[in-house]
Motif scaffolding. Structure first.
Motif, PDB file in Angstrom:
ATOM      1  N   ASP A   4       0.846  -1.183   0.000  1.00 48.31           N
ATOM      2  CA  ASP A   4       0.000   0.000   0.000  1.00 48.31           C
ATOM      3  C   ASP A   4       0.887   1.240   0.000  1.00 48.31           C
ATOM      4  OD1 ASP A   4      -2.198   1.664   0.118  1.00 48.31           O
ATOM      5  OD2 ASP A   4      -2.856   1.018   2.091  1.00 48.31           O
ATOM      6  N   PHE A   5       0.350   2.337  -0.461  1.00 48.95           N
ATOM      7  CA  PHE A   5       1.053   3.608  -0.424  1.00 48.95           C
ATOM      8  C   PHE A   5       0.018   4.722  -0.477  1.00 48.95           C
ATOM      9  CE2 PHE A   5       0.280   3.036  -4.873  1.00 48.95           C
ATOM     10  CZ  PHE A   5       0.099   4.308  -5.376  1.00 48.95           C
ATOM     11  N   GLU A   6       0.484   5.900  -0.158  1.00 46.87           N
ATOM     12  CA  GLU A   6      -0.376   7.081  -0.229  1.00 46.87           C
ATOM     13  C   GLU A   6       0.500   8.258  -0.596  1.00 46.87           C
ATOM     14  OE1 GLU A   6      -3.430   8.290  -1.017  1.00 46.87           O
ATOM     15  OE2 GLU A   6      -3.984   6.663   0.333  1.00 46.87           O
ATOM     16  N   CYS A   7      -0.076   9.238  -1.276  1.00 46.67           N
ATOM     17  CA  CYS A   7       0.680  10.433  -1.627  1.00 46.67           C
ATOM     18  C   CYS A   7      -0.231  11.656  -1.574  1.00 46.67           C
ATOM     19  CB  CYS A   7       1.317  10.296  -2.999  1.00 46.67           C
ATOM     20  SG  CYS A   7       0.164  10.231  -4.359  1.00 46.67           S
ATOM     21  N   ILE A  19       0.277   8.948   6.394  1.00 45.87           N
ATOM     22  CA  ILE A  19       0.870   7.848   7.160  1.00 45.87           C
ATOM     23  C   ILE A  19      -0.198   7.193   8.025  1.00 45.87           C
ATOM     24  CG2 ILE A  19       2.506   7.265   8.990  1.00 45.87           C
ATOM     25  CD1 ILE A  19       4.278   9.585   7.890  1.00 45.87           C
ATOM     26  N   ARG A  20      -0.952   7.996   8.752  1.00 45.04           N
ATOM     27  CA  ARG A  20      -1.998   7.484   9.632  1.00 45.04           C
ATOM     28  C   ARG A  20      -3.045   6.710   8.823  1.00 45.04           C
ATOM     29  NH1 ARG A  20      -2.577   5.032  13.684  1.00 45.04           N
ATOM     30  NH2 ARG A  20      -0.680   6.071  14.217  1.00 45.04           N
ATOM     31  N   MET A  21      -3.389   7.201   7.631  1.00 52.68           N
ATOM     32  CA  MET A  21      -4.371   6.535   6.784  1.00 52.68           C
ATOM     33  C   MET A  21      -3.896   5.134   6.389  1.00 52.68           C
ATOM     34  SD  MET A  21      -6.113   7.771   3.164  1.00 52.68           S
ATOM     35  CE  MET A  21      -5.786   9.461   3.579  1.00 52.68           C
ATOM     36  N   GLU A  24      -4.097   2.803   9.501  1.00 56.78           N
ATOM     37  CA  GLU A  24      -5.480   2.412   9.812  1.00 56.78           C
ATOM     38  C   GLU A  24      -6.073   1.509   8.735  1.00 56.78           C
ATOM     39  OE1 GLU A  24      -7.415   6.157  10.482  1.00 56.78           O
ATOM     40  OE2 GLU A  24      -6.373   6.451  12.396  1.00 56.78           O
ATOM     41  N   ARG A  25      -5.834   1.839   7.498  1.00 54.81           N
ATOM     42  CA  ARG A  25      -6.401   1.076   6.384  1.00 54.81           C
ATOM     43  C   ARG A  25      -5.884  -0.368   6.369  1.00 54.81           C
ATOM     44  NH1 ARG A  25      -5.829   4.637   1.534  1.00 54.81           N
ATOM     45  NH2 ARG A  25      -3.671   4.004   1.443  1.00 54.81           N
ATOM     46  N   ASN A  26      -4.652  -0.567   6.836  1.00 52.05           N
ATOM     47  CA  ASN A  26      -4.039  -1.894   6.821  1.00 52.05           C
ATOM     48  C   ASN A  26      -3.961  -2.545   8.198  1.00 52.05           C
ATOM     49  OD1 ASN A  26      -2.993  -2.279   3.904  1.00 52.05           O
ATOM     50  ND2 ASN A  26      -2.504  -0.163   4.433  1.00 52.05           N
ATOM     51  N   ASN A  27      -4.566  -1.882   9.194  1.00 49.98           N
ATOM     52  CA  ASN A  27      -4.578  -2.413  10.554  1.00 49.98           C
ATOM     53  C   ASN A  27      -3.169  -2.793  11.025  1.00 49.98           C
ATOM     54  OD1 ASN A  27      -5.893  -3.078  12.963  1.00 49.98           O
ATOM     55  ND2 ASN A  27      -6.055  -5.223  12.360  1.00 49.98           N
ATOM     56  N   LEU A  28      -2.211  -1.897  10.790  1.00 48.49           N
ATOM     57  CA  LEU A  28      -0.823  -2.167  11.152  1.00 48.49           C
ATOM     58  C   LEU A  28      -0.647  -2.043  12.660  1.00 48.49           C
ATOM     59  CD1 LEU A  28       0.959  -0.218   8.284  1.00 48.49           C
ATOM     60  CD2 LEU A  28       0.362  -2.642   8.387  1.00 48.49           C
ATOM     61  N   GLN A  29       0.042  -3.001  13.247  1.00 45.57           N
ATOM     62  CA  GLN A  29       0.219  -3.030  14.693  1.00 45.57           C
ATOM     63  C   GLN A  29       1.504  -2.349  15.164  1.00 45.57           C
ATOM     64  OE1 GLN A  29      -2.383  -4.231  16.627  1.00 45.57           O
ATOM     65  NE2 GLN A  29      -3.277  -4.148  14.579  1.00 45.57           N
ATOM     66  N   ASN A  30       2.580  -2.485  14.425  1.00 46.27           N
ATOM     67  CA  ASN A  30       3.871  -1.898  14.799  1.00 46.27           C
ATOM     68  C   ASN A  30       4.531  -1.262  13.578  1.00 46.27           C
ATOM     69  OD1 ASN A  30       4.055  -2.807  17.626  1.00 46.27           O
ATOM     70  ND2 ASN A  30       3.982  -4.817  16.669  1.00 46.27           N
ATOM     71  N   LYS A  46       4.233  12.785  14.407  1.00 44.18           N
ATOM     72  CA  LYS A  46       2.887  13.346  14.509  1.00 44.18           C
ATOM     73  C   LYS A  46       1.820  12.283  14.250  1.00 44.18           C
ATOM     74  CE  LYS A  46       0.477  17.546  13.118  1.00 44.18           C
ATOM     75  NZ  LYS A  46       0.495  18.717  12.239  1.00 44.18           N
ATOM     76  N   ALA A  47       2.146  11.316  13.388  1.00 42.00           N
ATOM     77  CA  ALA A  47       1.218  10.225  13.077  1.00 42.00           C
ATOM     78  C   ALA A  47       1.278   9.111  14.119  1.00 42.00           C
ATOM     79  CB  ALA A  47       1.537   9.650  11.698  1.00 42.00           C
ATOM     80  N   GLY A  48       2.228   9.198  15.063  1.00 44.17           N
ATOM     81  CA  GLY A  48       2.359   8.165  16.086  1.00 44.17           C
ATOM     82  C   GLY A  48       3.053   6.913  15.591  1.00 44.17           C
ATOM     83  N   VAL A  49       3.946   7.075  14.617  1.00 43.74           N
ATOM     84  CA  VAL A  49       4.640   5.943  14.010  1.00 43.74           C
ATOM     85  C   VAL A  49       6.143   6.092  14.245  1.00 43.74           C
ATOM     86  CG1 VAL A  49       5.188   4.894  11.770  1.00 43.74           C
ATOM     87  CG2 VAL A  49       2.857   5.614  12.262  1.00 43.74           C
TER      88      VAL A  49
END
Length: 79
Positions: A4-7, A19-21, A24-30, A46-49
């Motif tokens: 997945d990617f986003e721009c 990043i946050r999208m 959330e979209r992929n239910n990433l845990q870490n 800022k996205a908590g990553v």
């Protein structure tokens, strides 16, 4: 390796929202964000990553928590 990617051009959102999208979209845990500029670092925070500094890139970041010297280094990282 990437599913997945986003721009900015897709929704006009800032990097931290993209990043946050993806998280959330992929239910990433870490999730981690690999980047090479201070803007990448700030956006991931800022996205908590967690952020990994790509030292081979264009930017300079002082005292990164985690850094890689080449893309293959990602395989050997432990968190």
């Amino acid at each position: 390796m990437f599913q997945d990617f986003e721009c900015f051009g897709n929704y006009g959102l800032p990097k931290d929202k993209n990043i946050r999208m993806i998280v959330e979209r992929n239910n990433l845990q870490n999730p981690v964000y690999v980047g090479d500029t201070i803007w990448d670092k700030e956006s991931s925070e800022k996205a908590g990553v967690d952020f990994i500094y790509a030292a081979y890139g264009f930017g300079k970041i002082e005292n990164p928590k985690v850094q890689i010297q080449n893309f293959e280094d990602l395989i050997t990282l432990e968190f």
